[in-house]
Write a protein that holds these residues in place. Structure first.
Motif, short mmCIF file in Angstrom:
data_model
loop_
_atom_site.label_atom_id
_atom_site.label_comp_id
_atom_site.label_asym_id
_atom_site.label_seq_id
_atom_site.Cartn_x
_atom_site.Cartn_y
_atom_site.Cartn_z
N TYR A 139 0.83 -1.20 0.00
CA TYR A 139 0.00 0.00 0.00
C TYR A 139 0.87 1.26 0.00
CZ TYR A 139 -3.29 3.57 1.51
OH TYR A 139 -4.03 4.72 1.60
N SER A 142 2.18 1.84 -3.37
CA SER A 142 1.18 2.38 -4.29
C SER A 142 0.98 3.89 -4.09
CB SER A 142 -0.15 1.64 -4.14
OG SER A 142 -0.83 2.00 -2.95
N SER A 145 3.81 5.47 -5.94
CA SER A 145 3.59 5.35 -7.40
C SER A 145 2.56 6.37 -7.89
CB SER A 145 3.12 3.94 -7.75
OG SER A 145 4.12 3.01 -7.49
N ARG A 146 1.49 6.55 -7.12
CA ARG A 146 0.44 7.50 -7.53
C ARG A 146 0.95 8.94 -7.56
NH1 ARG A 146 -3.38 4.56 -3.92
NH2 ARG A 146 -2.70 6.05 -2.40
#
Length: 148
Positions: A139, A142, A145-146
């Motif tokens: 998580y 992520s 990455s976002r």
């Protein structure tokens, strides 16, 4: 009855601050963990950060078990420790330790001690902790990455 200590350590590509923020963000837990609800008694806000002594309720999708936890130590970007205050695992104490690594990521070590271990549950406890800490690291990855 014997005790059980379980430890799992994955690496996240996210900085320790991102991993730590994910741990404190109760609203995000249902999206990345096996918990369908994590709710602070007094929600942390910008003007009132979470602190030792705060309590929260954690409800698992597996077996629909809810437990009350008391936060016993918060060291920003480094450690998050809790103990069961009520529920079926009252003798459970856990700690998430974050260690920065040279590539900018974080080693995430989640340890749990069950003072009253039940041999039939030991394998399940090991597996669930391994999954939980892996999901936390993923998580946090992520989030990075976002925002890249």
């Amino acid at each position: 009855m014997s005790s059980l200590t379980v430890t799992a350590t994955p690496r996240s590509s996210a900085p320790a601050a991102v991993v730590y923020a994910a741990l404190l963000d109760a609203e995000s837990w249902p999206s990345w963990s096996s918990y369908y609800e994590v709710e602070w008694d007094l929600p942390a806000r910008v003007d009132r950060p979470a602190r030792a002594g705060d309590r929260r309720t954690v409800c698992s999708r597996v077996g629909r078990v809810c437990c009350r936890e008391r936060i016993v130590e918060l060291v920003p970007d480094w450690r998050f420790s809790y103990e069961q205050a009520a529920g079926p695992f009252e003798s459970h104490r856990g700690s998430v330790d974050l260690a920065r690594v040279s590539d900018g990521g974080t080693d995430v070590t989640w340890s749990a001690i069950y003072r009253h271990a039940l041999p039939l549950l030991n394998t399940v406890r090991r597996q669930r902790l391994q999954i939980l800490v892996h999901d936390l690291a993923s998580y946090a990855n992520s989030i990075v990455s976002r925002h890249s």
